[in-house]
Design a protein around this motif. Sequence first.
Motif, mmCIF file in Angstrom:
data_model
loop_
_atom_site.group_PDB
_atom_site.id
_atom_site.type_symbol
_atom_site.label_atom_id
_atom_site.label_comp_id
_atom_site.label_asym_id
_atom_site.label_seq_id
_atom_site.Cartn_x
_atom_site.Cartn_y
_atom_site.Cartn_z
ATOM 1 N N ASP A 655 60.328 34.687 54.826
ATOM 2 C CA ASP A 655 59.817 34.124 56.207
ATOM 3 C C ASP A 655 60.456 32.670 56.274
ATOM 4 O O ASP A 655 60.613 32.431 57.454
ATOM 5 C CB ASP A 655 58.264 33.753 55.933
ATOM 6 N N ARG A 659 61.402 33.041 60.384
ATOM 7 C CA ARG A 659 60.703 32.415 61.068
ATOM 8 C C ARG A 659 61.251 30.845 60.919
ATOM 9 O O ARG A 659 61.181 30.169 61.997
ATOM 10 C CB ARG A 659 59.428 32.469 60.889
ATOM 11 N N GLY A 670 65.930 30.957 63.319
ATOM 12 C CA GLY A 670 64.370 31.133 63.367
ATOM 13 C C GLY A 670 63.325 31.578 64.604
ATOM 14 O O GLY A 670 63.902 31.426 65.624
ATOM 15 N N ALA A 672 60.210 31.696 64.758
ATOM 16 C CA ALA A 672 58.791 31.111 64.654
ATOM 17 C C ALA A 672 58.159 31.234 66.188
ATOM 18 O O ALA A 672 57.060 31.122 66.336
ATOM 19 C CB ALA A 672 58.710 29.731 63.940
ATOM 20 N N LEU A 675 57.274 34.965 66.696
ATOM 21 C CA LEU A 675 56.943 36.001 65.825
ATOM 22 C C LEU A 675 56.013 35.314 64.661
ATOM 23 O O LEU A 675 56.395 34.057 64.319
ATOM 24 C CB LEU A 675 58.205 36.267 65.043
ATOM 25 N N ALA A 677 53.571 35.064 61.499
ATOM 26 C CA ALA A 677 53.655 35.084 59.990
ATOM 27 C C ALA A 677 53.466 36.575 59.620
ATOM 28 O O ALA A 677 54.136 37.223 58.679
ATOM 29 C CB ALA A 677 52.875 34.220 59.099
ATOM 30 N N SER A 680 56.143 38.755 60.796
ATOM 31 C CA SER A 680 57.317 38.639 59.844
ATOM 32 C C SER A 680 57.361 39.491 58.765
ATOM 33 O O SER A 680 58.107 40.134 58.199
ATOM 34 C CB SER A 680 57.534 37.050 59.675
#
Length: 705
Positions: A655, A659, A670, A672, A675, A677, A680
């Motif tokens: 992660d 992310r 990343g 984030a 996407l 958690a 991911s």
Amino acid sequence: MPRSGLTAALLVPFLIGSILLTGCDRDVDGQVSTADTDATTVDMGWATHGLDDAETRFSPLQDINARNVTQLGLDWYFDYPTARGKEATPLVIDRTIYTTGSWSMVFAHDAITGELLWFHDPKVPREWAVHLCCDVVNRGVAHDDGRLFFGTLDGRLVALDASSGERLWEAQTTDRSRPYSITGAPRIIKGRAIIGNGGSELGVRGYVSAYDLDTGSMAWRFYTVPGNPEQGFENEAMKTAAATWGGGAWWEIGGGGTVWDSMAYDPELDLLYIGVGNGAPWNRQIRSPDGGDNLYLSSVVALNPNDGSYVWHYQTSPGETWDYTATQHMILADLELDGRQRKVLMQAPKNGFFYVLDRATGELLSAEPYAGVTWASHVDMETGRPVENPASRYEGSDSGLQLPGPIGGHNWHPMSYSPDTGLVYIPKQDVPWVYAADEQFEYKPGYWNTGTDSIPASLPDDPEIKQTVLDTVKGAIVAWDPVAAEPRWEVTHAGPWNGGMLSTAGNLLFQGNAEGRIVAYTADTGEDLWSFDAQTGIVAPPVTYRIDGVQYVAVVAGWGGALALVGGEALTAGPIPNRSRLLVFRLGADDTLPDAATPALVIAPPELEATPEQILDGKVQYLAYCVFCHGDGAVSGGATPDLRAMSAETHAQWDAIVRGGQHWQGGMVGFAGVLGAQGSENIRQYLIERAHQALLSPPETAAAP
């Protein structure tokens, strides 16, 4: 042995400015038969991208010819300090060879010895890689009056002193708030550097611009698609184009139409020809829901190079909705057609038809399929329009397995035209695709926005169906007769994504291929005469030059580019390592490359604990964000890590990488912002499932993370 490049131990000091070389003496004692060489010994370089304004990539040199090419050997090589795709056409000027590499780096070598004279790193931010569709590549520099000009991945046009590599000026040619990029080589026309850009898939508005060579100031700009009609139009061409866009607000995404590669120039007609790319998004149902041709997408456009004004256009794929760009190589020639001498422009764009146009007027003279074509039955010569298969527009249902796919029947890899044989040599490929509309499409600024559903386009899980699809994937050289509008002969390759072409007056045709070899064929019949193992796939086109009466052949080797990243199992030659090098050959030379064993792919995944629903969602997310670099089905093409072979440490840091952008320095930013958690984690579980599947039938070797 001849001079070689940088060893791994020198990589870090090289990149921070301590430019070092390993090297040895040049062997000049090779026995060379001179009975068949050209009587003249006039030096000849390679001064422009396509060798001439017509972009023929045909050299009159014939010291190396079909009778003595078996004596060709490696003279020297240089190892590049980066292991990503290499697509540059070298320029050879005043005994110096100039190339570009990954991340828009520029290298200058002594063209005889290989000595590195200087190196320039424009310091492209590594996180800009997220704005690229097709690897961190660059196709070369342009030269004028002791200066070099090149584009950078983050949209700059840079001028360098050719003798020292010192930067003279740079101009930001793009809006850095949008995901523009430059991978193509500039052209020098009438004292200006002409440059386009890329980024349609991610959402931009295309254009081409001209910059003053002395100051870097912009002289003119031609947009290829209209902007917001409420803000008015830059010129009559944009007003005309806007009438062919129906409904929607295409300008919010950008519309596309980037000029990311091909250009040509006719000095007699004083016309600049540009190839225009695909729509943004691909899917016209989203981009222009009321239909329309969507000018000037997928078109050849002729411009006045003095002010960038529109002269004429021909659209190869009206209402473009398949990523059928017309940015592919254009060649100018004079041909006798139906008893009349015609000034023509020839192109084999992605859509699978080979076009011959009158380059003064844009009149269509012929259009016949050079590759597998199922989306249209033919091109109507009265209207100039393709007669489409209705299912190809994927309105209401998917297209079925269609040829060509977005990789194209021919991609950016340059063709060559030999006036001696009258043939155009096309690096052809058949890579099918299933197009389907993305019913949940939502524009995500800065990320891929094709408007198509990737699930139907991915390889099926059923082994028999998958193999049936893979059996349709092919690659070849097609020797095309533009007068008869038909192929003369064909050479079959193991798979697609093979390199650009060079033809010479020595009745030779040179091409590097995905199998890792550079090969010399007879230009008239396609007979295989000579080859050399480059230890890596070659996608760049070779060039040739003569200095002090000695002819050389040079090619930039290094596996990469679009299909090398996304192809996965479609690369029927198997995963191919990237070993990035400049290779230079001459008659009688006998240098060798160091041994290069490819490490076996080690797959040792953790236990699979995810539910089928998680794995399916992981596949959907993978196809949305990961497939473009790491391959269909998580099968790497070899240019980037194979994620099925992730280590326990990579799994633990997953992660933070995906992310958080922990590996941003390698171009892995990343995600984030788009996407979550759980998404991911679902991707990770999908990759674990793919790794377990691989253990049931062990894969070939590939790049490990």
